[in-house]
Each structure stands twice: as structure tokens, then as C-alpha cells.
Design an enzyme around this catalytic site. Structure first.
Site, PDB file in Angstrom:
ATOM      1  N   GLU A  80       6.072   7.599   0.424  1.00 29.94           N
ATOM      2  CA  GLU A  80       5.747   6.654  -0.238  1.00 29.94           C
ATOM      3  C   GLU A  80       6.398   5.358  -0.297  1.00 29.94           C
ATOM      4  O   GLU A  80       6.528   4.948  -1.167  1.00 29.94           O
ATOM      5  CB  GLU A  80       6.201   7.083  -2.119  1.00 29.94           C
ATOM      6  CG  GLU A  80       6.133   8.496  -2.465  1.00 29.94           C
ATOM      7  CD  GLU A  80       5.666   8.834  -3.878  1.00 29.94           C
ATOM      8  OE1 GLU A  80       6.333   8.371  -4.378  1.00 29.94           O
ATOM      9  OE2 GLU A  80       5.619  10.313  -3.712  1.00 29.94           O
ATOM     10  N   GLY A  83      -1.294   5.383   7.362  1.00 33.95           N
ATOM     11  CA  GLY A  83       0.151   5.485   6.757  1.00 33.95           C
ATOM     12  C   GLY A  83       0.905   4.558   6.044  1.00 33.95           C
ATOM     13  O   GLY A  83      -0.215   4.313   5.071  1.00 33.95           O
ATOM     14  N   LEU A 102      34.297  15.222   6.435  1.00 36.31           N
ATOM     15  CA  LEU A 102      34.180  15.969   6.563  1.00 36.31           C
ATOM     16  C   LEU A 102      34.590  16.409   8.257  1.00 36.31           C
ATOM     17  O   LEU A 102      34.440  17.247   8.931  1.00 36.31           O
ATOM     18  CB  LEU A 102      32.798  16.847   6.637  1.00 36.31           C
ATOM     19  CG  LEU A 102      32.886  17.223   4.661  1.00 36.31           C
ATOM     20  CD1 LEU A 102      33.219  16.252   3.646  1.00 36.31           C
ATOM     21  CD2 LEU A 102      31.901  18.862   4.497  1.00 36.31           C
TER      22      LEU A 102
HETATM   23  N1  CAA Z   1      -1.162  -1.983  -8.653  1.00 39.24           N
HETATM   24  C1  CAA Z   1      -2.344  -2.145  -9.240  1.00 39.24           C
HETATM   25  N2  CAA Z   1      -3.026  -2.092  -7.845  1.00 39.24           N
HETATM   26  C2  CAA Z   1      -2.783  -2.808  -7.187  1.00 39.24           C
HETATM   27  C3  CAA Z   1      -1.219  -2.527  -6.675  1.00 39.24           C
HETATM   28  C4  CAA Z   1      -0.377  -2.297  -7.526  1.00 39.24           C
HETATM   29  N3  CAA Z   1       1.113  -1.872  -7.771  1.00 39.24           N
HETATM   30  N4  CAA Z   1      -1.079  -2.934  -5.655  1.00 39.24           N
HETATM   31  C5  CAA Z   1      -2.053  -3.703  -5.068  1.00 39.24           C
HETATM   32  N5  CAA Z   1      -3.425  -3.490  -6.062  1.00 39.24           N
HETATM   33  C6  CAA Z   1      -4.968  -4.061  -5.990  1.00 39.24           C
HETATM   34  C7  CAA Z   1      -4.603  -5.698  -5.258  1.00 39.24           C
HETATM   35  O1  CAA Z   1      -5.038  -5.628  -5.903  1.00 39.24           O
HETATM   36  C8  CAA Z   1      -6.013  -5.250  -4.976  1.00 39.24           C
HETATM   37  O2  CAA Z   1      -7.481  -4.827  -5.561  1.00 39.24           O
HETATM   38  P1  CAA Z   1      -8.548  -5.550  -5.227  1.00 39.24           P
HETATM   39  O3  CAA Z   1      -9.300  -5.627  -3.832  1.00 39.24           O
HETATM   40  O4  CAA Z   1      -9.663  -5.151  -6.835  1.00 39.24           O
HETATM   41  O5  CAA Z   1      -8.065  -7.202  -5.574  1.00 39.24           O
HETATM   42  C9  CAA Z   1      -6.538  -3.711  -3.390  1.00 39.24           C
HETATM   43  O6  CAA Z   1      -5.456  -2.826  -4.636  1.00 39.24           O
HETATM   44  C10 CAA Z   1      -5.859  -3.337  -1.954  1.00 39.24           C
HETATM   45  O7  CAA Z   1      -4.006  -4.363  -2.468  1.00 39.24           O
HETATM   46  P2  CAA Z   1      -3.922  -5.150  -1.707  1.00 39.24           P
HETATM   47  O8  CAA Z   1      -4.740  -6.179  -0.687  1.00 39.24           O
HETATM   48  O9  CAA Z   1      -2.487  -5.877  -1.763  1.00 39.24           O
HETATM   49  O10 CAA Z   1      -3.589  -4.219   0.002  1.00 39.24           O
HETATM   50  P3  CAA Z   1      -3.468  -4.409   1.260  1.00 39.24           P
HETATM   51  O11 CAA Z   1      -3.949  -3.454   2.295  1.00 39.24           O
HETATM   52  O12 CAA Z   1      -2.471  -5.850   1.702  1.00 39.24           O
HETATM   53  O13 CAA Z   1      -2.152  -2.560   1.139  1.00 39.24           O
HETATM   54  C11 CAA Z   1       0.253  -1.882   0.618  1.00 39.24           C
HETATM   55  C12 CAA Z   1      -0.832  -3.223   0.167  1.00 39.24           C
HETATM   56  C13 CAA Z   1       1.273  -2.144  -0.464  1.00 39.24           C
HETATM   57  C14 CAA Z   1       0.382  -2.221   2.066  1.00 39.24           C
HETATM   58  C15 CAA Z   1      -0.037  -0.495   0.791  1.00 39.24           C
HETATM   59  O14 CAA Z   1      -0.848  -0.094   1.687  1.00 39.24           O
HETATM   60  C16 CAA Z   1       0.705   0.081   0.607  1.00 39.24           C
HETATM   61  O15 CAA Z   1       2.010   0.386   0.060  1.00 39.24           O
HETATM   62  N6  CAA Z   1       1.165   1.305   1.670  1.00 39.24           N
HETATM   63  C17 CAA Z   1       1.938   2.389   1.940  1.00 39.24           C
HETATM   64  C18 CAA Z   1       1.024   2.979   1.795  1.00 39.24           C
HETATM   65  C19 CAA Z   1       2.002   4.548   1.332  1.00 39.24           C
HETATM   66  O16 CAA Z   1       2.823   4.047   0.569  1.00 39.24           O
HETATM   67  N7  CAA Z   1       2.115   5.703   1.328  1.00 39.24           N
HETATM   68  C20 CAA Z   1       1.964   6.974   0.540  1.00 39.24           C
HETATM   69  C21 CAA Z   1       1.796   7.688   1.017  1.00 39.24           C
HETATM   70  S1  CAA Z   1       2.037   9.199  -0.514  1.00 39.24           S
HETATM   71  C22 CAA Z   1       3.237  10.080  -0.282  1.00 39.24           C
HETATM   72  O17 CAA Z   1       4.160   9.459   0.376  1.00 39.24           O
HETATM   73  C23 CAA Z   1       3.794  11.210  -1.438  1.00 39.24           C
HETATM   74  C24 CAA Z   1       4.589  12.052  -0.229  1.00 39.24           C
HETATM   75  O18 CAA Z   1       4.138  12.565   0.229  1.00 39.24           O
HETATM   76  C25 CAA Z   1       5.800  12.216  -0.472  1.00 39.24           C
END
Ligand code: CAA
Length: 386
Positions: free
Chosen positions: A361, A131, A336
Site C-alpha cells: 500500500e 509497483g 527475549l
Molecule cells: N486522491 C485522489 N486523486 C489523487 C490522489 C489522491 N490521494 N493522489 C493523486 N491523485 C490524482 C491526481 O490528482 C492526478 O489526477 P489528474 O491527472 O486528473 O490531475 C492523478 O491521480 C495522478 O497523480 P500523480 O501525478 O500524483 O501521480 P504519480 O504518478 O506522481 O504517482 C504516487 C503518485 C503517490 C507515487 C502513486 O503512484 C503511488 O501512490 N504509488 C504507490 C502505489 C501503491 O501504493 N501501491 C499499493 C498497491 S496495493 C497493495 O499493496 C494492497 C495490498 O496488497 C496490501
């Protein structure tokens, strides 16, 4: 600095508000009670251009800006947060990444049916074991001739049962454990099988499904470059989170509207409760926090529209707006009193619906990680794409 909306933004806001008041609000309690996805609503939203607000006209959208789309999400969510999330995921998490990362052929093939609302979009990233740590997903895509064989399962997929198009993530590099081995695909309804529909605390007019996949697709289904899927996911969520902030804002606004009207009508100790300072302070705090969330959300939307980095601004907007919505829908119930706890008023539904905005998200904890990495300069702000 200009805080006013343009004429076009006001018109779209009014259109969405009028539609929501006429077609959504009167039905929202029943959809919630019956756990019903209102299938019949989406063609009507599509007819007004609200399934493709910020998609270019030449690809079937309304051609409005990103802030207009955010205003629409706020208005829809004010009436029914389940409708809000369906439109948010459809637009932010499916149509926009295809627009941003798709080839010319992919854009022309997949965007118009989504923008016209002929198909609803979904975003399949989450799995039962991944997740918050989205990069550890285990669904695989193995090269198979001139294409890919995908297999695995996905969890908590919004609109997974009704969607016709999926932005879908799988691991194409089995050697890699983390985010770097992930690729993105564009899939159709026929490629996935729904194995379960979740029962939830709230948001009952939206669908949340578990999916199984075991299928082969051609190479033209790969979205963006191989092993660049995580960048697609993160850039998509940067914009998507602004949409969830708008959803939270709409829910909180709805709760405030009910609490304020109730406080003016309901009497205790010989006067309307709105004349008691205890209630006045609650309403004053509510109004202030809603304003703050709105400013954060609109600023993030404006940055995205300008093509400016918006990772940090979007995370801040979602973090504040979602926690505010949970807090203030609870206060609305308190105002309320006993009535707030019953189904006679909608505030208990708002309270149940608000909670998820702190989770999907990216949880509040993930938003804090994203913000901290930026303010401590541990991660560079990516250029805006999706
Ligand atoms: N934009 C573009 N690229 C990005 C980025 C961004 N904002 N953030 C990271 N990246 C890229 C990095 O540059 C990296 O690329 P390289 O390997 O080429 O350098 C790659 O992505 C990996 O980045 P991280 O090392 O930062 O990755 P991480 O494993 O540490 O994870 C995290 C970062 C922010 C914790 C991420 O895993 C995250 O956002 N987790 C939450 C997941 C989430 O939001 N899920 C939602 C599900 S969808 C949903 O909920 C829809 C619904 O039903 C409403």
C-alpha cells in the site's frame, strides 16, 4: 478534543479481541508454519459482521464507523497479521471503492456479497514492472463493442487466489503513458486466472498471487469514469494506508505484550530482567512509540470518518506505524534473547510479518513523497471520497 472511544467502538473492539483470542491466536503459529490461508475463519468473521464493519447496514454491513473498523484490524492483526491484511484489503481496497465510486446498480450488486463475507475482495493494481510507479501499469482494456477486452498480468495480489471480487486497474487509453490513461473495473473470480502463489518472508496465512487476464467484460464493469481509475486507486489507498497502520500497530502491540510478560518472569543476575534498566528502557520506548502510532492512526481514521482530507494524515500514520513495528518487533526479540529467535515464542513471526507493512500500500519512500508533496504544497489535498 476527546480521546475516548464511544460505547459502540468499545463493544466492537471487545468483540474483535475476544474472537481473535479464541479463534485466531491459538492457530496463528500453525498457519504460519504450514503457509495456510484459513478459509474456514472468514465465514465466522462474517457472522460477527467483521467482513463489513464500516459498510452501511442497508448494503449488508454492520453500519459502524471507520474508527471501529480500524480497531477491528488492530485486534485481528495482534493475533495474526495475515488475517489482518486479508480483511483490510477486502474492506478498504475492494468494498469501499465500490461503495464510493460505484453506480447505484454496482453498489447493490457487488457490495452486499462482500459485506456479508460471501465473497472476499481483492485489489489488483500492481504489475511486475509497476509497483511504486503505479501509473505506468501496462494491462490493457480495449473497447470491444459495448464492453472491454482486458489483457495483461498482475503481481503480488493479496487474496488473489481466494477472492471472488476484484477492483482491477487497466489502461484504457493506449496513447497515454502515465496515470491519466488508467481506468478501474469490477471483476469476478472467473475473469482472472491465478498463475502463481508467492512464497514470502512472513504473512504466511495470507495469499499473494500473480494473475493473468484475457477476457471480455460488459460496459457495466467500469468503475467510475473512463480514465479516472488512478484517482480511484489513490483515493482508495488514502484510506487503505490507515488500515495498514492499524495492522502494524496490532503487530507491535502483540510483540510488546509478549516482551513485557517475559521480562517480568525471566530472571538474570538474581532478579527479573524487568528490573534491569536496560530492559526497562526498551519497554518504555516500545510503549511510547506504540502510543504515538496509535494516536496518528486513530486521528487519520477520525479525519476520514468526518469526511475531511486524510491523505497526509494516513501517510504519516502508515509511515510511522510500519517503521515502528519493524523496529520494535526486533527489540522484542532482543528482550527475549535466544528464546526470541526460536519458534517457541511468537515474536520472530511478528518480526517477519511487520516488515511488509513498510512495503505494501505504498512503501515508506512513497509515504514520504506523499507527505512532502502536501507539506510543500506541491499537491492539493484531495477531497475525501473512498
Ligand atoms: N486522491 C485522489 N486523486 C489523487 C490522489 C489522491 N490521494 N493522489 C493523486 N491523485 C490524482 C491526481 O490528482 C492526478 O489526477 P489528474 O491527472 O486528473 O490531475 C492523478 O491521480 C495522478 O497523480 P500523480 O501525478 O500524483 O501521480 P504519480 O504518478 O506522481 O504517482 C504516487 C503518485 C503517490 C507515487 C502513486 O503512484 C503511488 O501512490 N504509488 C504507490 C502505489 C501503491 O501504493 N501501491 C499499493 C498497491 S496495493 C497493495 O499493496 C494492497 C495490498 O496488497 C496490501
Amino acid at each position: 478534543m476527546d480521546f475516548s472511544l464511544t460505547d459502540e467502538q468499545r463493544e466492537i473492539q471487545a468483540l474483535a479481541r475476544e474472537f481473535a483470542q479464541a479463534e485466531i491466536d491459538p492457530n496463528a503459529a500453525a498457519w504460519d508454519r504450514d503457509h495456510r490461508f484459513p478459509t474456514e475463519l472468514y465465514p465466522k468473521l462474517a457472522a460477527l459482521g467483521l467482513m463489513g464493519v464500516c459498510i452501511p447496514e442497508e448494503l449488508g454491513g454492520a453500519g459502524a464507523d471507520f474508527l471501529s473498523y480500524i480497531l477491528v484490524l488492530e485486534e485481528l492483526s495482534r493475533a495474526d497479521a495475515g488475517v489482518g491484511v486479508t480483511v483490510a484489503v477486502h474492506t478498504s481496497a475492494c468494498t469501499l471503492p465500490i461503495l464510493a465510486f460505484g453506480t447505484e446498480e454496482q453498489r447493490e450488486r457487488f457490495v452486499p456479497p462482500l459485506a456479508h463475507g460471501e465473497k472476499i475482495g481483492a485489489f489488483a493494481l500492481t504489475e511486475s514492472g509497476s509497483g511504486s510507479d503505479a501509473g505506468s501499469l501496462r494491462t490493457t482494456a480495449v473497447a470491444d463493442g459495448d464492453g472491454w477486452r482486458l489483457s495483461g498480468t498482475k503481481q503480488f495480489i493479496t487474496t488473489g487466489t481466494q477472492a471472488g471480487t476484484f477492483v482491477f486497474f487497466a489502461r484504457t487509453d493506449p496513447e497515454s503513458e502515465g496515470a491519466r490513461g488508467v481506468s478501474a473495473f469490477i471483476l469476478d473470480r472467473e475473469h482472472v486466472e491465478v498463475t502463481r502463489e508467492e512464497e514470502k518472508l512472513g504473512l504466511n496465512s495470507s495469499s499473494t498471487a500473480e494473475l493473468r487476464i484475457d477476457t471480455r467484460v460488459d460496459a457495466d464493469r467500469l468503475l467510475h469514469e473512463e480514465r479516472k481509475g488512478f484517482t480511484v486507486a489513490m483515493a482508495t489507498l488514502d484510506g487503505g494506508r490507515i488500515g495498514i497502520a492499524a495492522q502494524a500497530l496490532g503487530i507491535a502491540q502483540a510483540a510488546y505484550d509478549v516482551a513485557r510478560e517475559y521480562a517480568k518472569e525471566r530472571k538474570s543476575f538474581g532478579k527479573p530482567i524487568a528490573e534491569h534498566q536496560a530492559i526497562q528502557f526498551k519497554l518504555a520506548d516500545m510503549s511510547t512509540e506504540i502510543d504515538a502510532a496509535r494516536l496518528l492512526t486513530y486521528r487519520a481514521a477520525w479525519l476520514k470518518e468526518q469526511g475531511e482530507p486524510h491523505t497526509e494524515a494516513g501517510a504519516k500514520a502508515k509511515l510511522f506505524a510500519s517503521e515502528m513495528a519493524t523496529r520494535q518487533t526486533s527489540v522484542a526479540i532482543q528482550i527475549l534473547g535466544g528464546y526470541g529467535y526460536t519458534k517457541e515464542f511468537p515474536v520472530e513471526r511478528y518480526y517477519r510479518d511487520a516488515k511488509i507493512t513498510e512495503i505494501y500500500e505504498g512503501t515508506s519512500e512513497i509515504q514520504r513523497i506523499v507527505i512532502a508533496r502536501k507539506i510543500l504544497e506541491l499537491q492539493r489535498e484531495p477531497a475525501a471520497t473512498a
